[in-house]
Design a protein around this motif. Structure first.
Motif, PDB file in Angstrom:
ATOM      1  N   THR A  34      24.716 -33.341 -24.841  1.00  0.00           N
ATOM      2  CA  THR A  34      25.194 -32.002 -24.538  1.00  0.00           C
ATOM      3  C   THR A  34      24.540 -31.023 -25.502  1.00  0.00           C
ATOM      4  O   THR A  34      24.577 -31.226 -26.715  1.00  0.00           O
ATOM      5  CB  THR A  34      26.724 -31.927 -24.673  1.00  0.00           C
ATOM      6  N   VAL A  35      23.910 -30.002 -24.947  1.00  0.00           N
ATOM      7  CA  VAL A  35      23.217 -28.999 -25.770  1.00  0.00           C
ATOM      8  C   VAL A  35      23.840 -27.632 -25.526  1.00  0.00           C
ATOM      9  O   VAL A  35      24.482 -27.406 -24.501  1.00  0.00           O
ATOM     10  CB  VAL A  35      21.704 -28.985 -25.467  1.00  0.00           C
ATOM     11  N   PRO A  36      23.661 -26.694 -26.468  1.00  0.00           N
ATOM     12  CA  PRO A  36      24.359 -25.403 -26.367  1.00  0.00           C
ATOM     13  C   PRO A  36      23.833 -24.440 -25.300  1.00  0.00           C
ATOM     14  O   PRO A  36      24.572 -23.584 -24.822  1.00  0.00           O
ATOM     15  CB  PRO A  36      24.201 -24.791 -27.756  1.00  0.00           C
ATOM     16  N   ASP A  37      22.551 -24.559 -24.916  1.00  0.00           N
ATOM     17  CA  ASP A  37      22.012 -23.599 -23.957  1.00  0.00           C
ATOM     18  C   ASP A  37      20.778 -24.158 -23.246  1.00  0.00           C
ATOM     19  O   ASP A  37      20.283 -25.238 -23.562  1.00  0.00           O
ATOM     20  CB  ASP A  37      21.682 -22.265 -24.644  1.00  0.00           C
ATOM     21  N   GLN A  38      20.274 -23.380 -22.300  1.00  0.00           N
ATOM     22  CA  GLN A  38      19.150 -23.808 -21.477  1.00  0.00           C
ATOM     23  C   GLN A  38      17.867 -23.981 -22.294  1.00  0.00           C
ATOM     24  O   GLN A  38      17.087 -24.896 -22.036  1.00  0.00           O
ATOM     25  CB  GLN A  38      18.924 -22.795 -20.357  1.00  0.00           C
ATOM     26  N   ASP A  39      17.651 -23.138 -23.276  1.00  0.00           N
ATOM     27  CA  ASP A  39      16.448 -23.257 -24.111  1.00  0.00           C
ATOM     28  C   ASP A  39      16.426 -24.590 -24.860  1.00  0.00           C
ATOM     29  O   ASP A  39      15.398 -25.255 -24.938  1.00  0.00           O
ATOM     30  CB  ASP A  39      16.344 -22.090 -25.103  1.00  0.00           C
ATOM     31  N   GLU A  40      17.576 -24.979 -25.407  1.00  0.00           N
ATOM     32  CA  GLU A  40      17.656 -26.259 -26.118  1.00  0.00           C
ATOM     33  C   GLU A  40      17.506 -27.421 -25.143  1.00  0.00           C
ATOM     34  O   GLU A  40      16.884 -28.431 -25.454  1.00  0.00           O
ATOM     35  CB  GLU A  40      18.978 -26.368 -26.881  1.00  0.00           C
ATOM     36  N   GLN A  41      18.053 -27.272 -23.945  1.00  0.00           N
ATOM     37  CA  GLN A  41      17.902 -28.308 -22.923  1.00  0.00           C
ATOM     38  C   GLN A  41      16.421 -28.528 -22.622  1.00  0.00           C
ATOM     39  O   GLN A  41      15.949 -29.666 -22.551  1.00  0.00           O
ATOM     40  CB  GLN A  41      18.649 -27.909 -21.654  1.00  0.00           C
ATOM     41  N   LYS A  42      15.686 -27.456 -22.473  1.00  0.00           N
ATOM     42  CA  LYS A  42      14.255 -27.546 -22.186  1.00  0.00           C
ATOM     43  C   LYS A  42      13.515 -28.211 -23.339  1.00  0.00           C
ATOM     44  O   LYS A  42      12.667 -29.070 -23.137  1.00  0.00           O
ATOM     45  CB  LYS A  42      13.685 -26.156 -21.921  1.00  0.00           C
ATOM     46  N   ARG A  43      13.852 -27.845 -24.571  1.00  0.00           N
ATOM     47  CA  ARG A  43      13.199 -28.416 -25.746  1.00  0.00           C
ATOM     48  C   ARG A  43      13.448 -29.919 -25.825  1.00  0.00           C
ATOM     49  O   ARG A  43      12.519 -30.711 -26.016  1.00  0.00           O
ATOM     50  CB  ARG A  43      13.679 -27.727 -27.029  1.00  0.00           C
ATOM     51  N   VAL A  44      14.696 -30.324 -25.647  1.00  0.00           N
ATOM     52  CA  VAL A  44      15.051 -31.745 -25.721  1.00  0.00           C
ATOM     53  C   VAL A  44      14.378 -32.508 -24.578  1.00  0.00           C
ATOM     54  O   VAL A  44      13.813 -33.590 -24.787  1.00  0.00           O
ATOM     55  CB  VAL A  44      16.587 -31.933 -25.681  1.00  0.00           C
ATOM     56  N   PHE A  45      14.392 -31.940 -23.372  1.00  0.00           N
ATOM     57  CA  PHE A  45      13.757 -32.576 -22.220  1.00  0.00           C
ATOM     58  C   PHE A  45      12.276 -32.821 -22.493  1.00  0.00           C
ATOM     59  O   PHE A  45      11.768 -33.925 -22.320  1.00  0.00           O
ATOM     60  CB  PHE A  45      13.933 -31.696 -20.975  1.00  0.00           C
ATOM     61  N   GLU A  46      11.574 -31.782 -22.930  1.00  0.00           N
ATOM     62  CA  GLU A  46      10.137 -31.904 -23.185  1.00  0.00           C
ATOM     63  C   GLU A  46       9.845 -32.900 -24.305  1.00  0.00           C
ATOM     64  O   GLU A  46       8.864 -33.635 -24.247  1.00  0.00           O
ATOM     65  CB  GLU A  46       9.549 -30.527 -23.487  1.00  0.00           C
ATOM     66  N   SER A  47      10.699 -32.929 -25.308  1.00  0.00           N
ATOM     67  CA  SER A  47      10.524 -33.884 -26.402  1.00  0.00           C
ATOM     68  C   SER A  47      10.658 -35.323 -25.901  1.00  0.00           C
ATOM     69  O   SER A  47       9.870 -36.200 -26.264  1.00  0.00           O
ATOM     70  CB  SER A  47      11.555 -33.609 -27.501  1.00  0.00           C
ATOM     71  N   LEU A  48      11.652 -35.556 -25.041  1.00  0.00           N
ATOM     72  CA  LEU A  48      11.850 -36.901 -24.491  1.00  0.00           C
ATOM     73  C   LEU A  48      10.682 -37.320 -23.614  1.00  0.00           C
ATOM     74  O   LEU A  48      10.248 -38.473 -23.651  1.00  0.00           O
ATOM     75  CB  LEU A  48      13.169 -36.967 -23.723  1.00  0.00           C
ATOM     76  N   VAL A  49      10.141 -36.387 -22.828  1.00  0.00           N
ATOM     77  CA  VAL A  49       8.979 -36.687 -21.988  1.00  0.00           C
ATOM     78  C   VAL A  49       7.797 -37.071 -22.874  1.00  0.00           C
ATOM     79  O   VAL A  49       7.090 -38.051 -22.608  1.00  0.00           O
ATOM     80  CB  VAL A  49       8.620 -35.490 -21.079  1.00  0.00           C
ATOM     81  N   GLN A  50       7.581 -36.333 -23.952  1.00  0.00           N
ATOM     82  CA  GLN A  50       6.473 -36.625 -24.872  1.00  0.00           C
ATOM     83  C   GLN A  50       6.621 -38.002 -25.518  1.00  0.00           C
ATOM     84  O   GLN A  50       5.631 -38.644 -25.851  1.00  0.00           O
ATOM     85  CB  GLN A  50       6.379 -35.556 -25.962  1.00  0.00           C
ATOM     86  N   GLN A  51       7.864 -38.450 -25.671  1.00  0.00           N
ATOM     87  CA  GLN A  51       8.120 -39.761 -26.267  1.00  0.00           C
ATOM     88  C   GLN A  51       8.021 -40.894 -25.240  1.00  0.00           C
ATOM     89  O   GLN A  51       8.208 -42.060 -25.574  1.00  0.00           O
ATOM     90  CB  GLN A  51       9.507 -39.780 -26.900  1.00  0.00           C
ATOM     91  N   GLY A  52       7.751 -40.540 -23.984  1.00  0.00           N
ATOM     92  CA  GLY A  52       7.576 -41.560 -22.955  1.00  0.00           C
ATOM     93  C   GLY A  52       8.812 -41.872 -22.127  1.00  0.00           C
ATOM     94  O   GLY A  52       8.801 -42.784 -21.312  1.00  0.00           O
ATOM     95  N   PHE A  53       9.886 -41.120 -22.342  1.00  0.00           N
ATOM     96  CA  PHE A  53      11.101 -41.333 -21.557  1.00  0.00           C
ATOM     97  C   PHE A  53      11.007 -40.586 -20.229  1.00  0.00           C
ATOM     98  O   PHE A  53      10.136 -39.735 -20.048  1.00  0.00           O
ATOM     99  CB  PHE A  53      12.332 -40.849 -22.333  1.00  0.00           C
ATOM    100  N   LYS A  54      11.898 -40.907 -19.315  1.00  0.00           N
ATOM    101  CA  LYS A  54      11.963 -40.232 -18.017  1.00  0.00           C
ATOM    102  C   LYS A  54      13.325 -39.557 -17.887  1.00  0.00           C
ATOM    103  O   LYS A  54      14.198 -40.034 -17.166  1.00  0.00           O
ATOM    104  CB  LYS A  54      11.740 -41.237 -16.889  1.00  0.00           C
ATOM    105  N   PRO A  55      13.505 -38.443 -18.595  1.00  0.00           N
ATOM    106  CA  PRO A  55      14.836 -37.800 -18.583  1.00  0.00           C
ATOM    107  C   PRO A  55      15.129 -37.117 -17.247  1.00  0.00           C
ATOM    108  O   PRO A  55      14.227 -36.831 -16.464  1.00  0.00           O
ATOM    109  CB  PRO A  55      14.712 -36.757 -19.698  1.00  0.00           C
ATOM    110  N   ARG A  56      16.405 -36.862 -17.015  1.00  0.00           N
ATOM    111  CA  ARG A  56      16.856 -36.122 -15.848  1.00  0.00           C
ATOM    112  C   ARG A  56      17.673 -34.933 -16.340  1.00  0.00           C
ATOM    113  O   ARG A  56      18.451 -35.060 -17.274  1.00  0.00           O
ATOM    114  CB  ARG A  56      17.733 -36.991 -14.953  1.00  0.00           C
ATOM    115  N   VAL A  57      17.502 -33.815 -15.695  1.00  0.00           N
ATOM    116  CA  VAL A  57      18.222 -32.606 -16.076  1.00  0.00           C
ATOM    117  C   VAL A  57      19.536 -32.539 -15.297  1.00  0.00           C
ATOM    118  O   VAL A  57      19.560 -32.763 -14.089  1.00  0.00           O
ATOM    119  CB  VAL A  57      17.371 -31.356 -15.788  1.00  0.00           C
TER     120      VAL A  57
END
Length: 60
Positions: A34-57
């Protein structure tokens, strides 16, 4: 995994290819963050993608 004692399935429509064979269940594991806002959601999502994960929003 043990088969459930579910109700019988309804009949397939005419021309349907039939029920899939075998057990298609695939065990998965996940984490919800759980993140506080959409900007943080985007940052965490992109970080997980860079680490090789397949996140879902998810937005609730």
């Amino acid at each position: 995994m043990k088969a459930s004692a579910a109700l019988p399935l309804p009949p397939l429509p005419e021309g349907a290819p039939g029920a899939p064979s075998g057990n298609r269940y695939r065990e998965q594991y996940g984490v919800i963050v759980t993140v506080p806002d959409q900007d943080e959601q985007k940052r965490v999502f992109e970080s997980l993608v860079q680490q090789g994960f397949k996140p879902r929003v998810v937005v609730t």
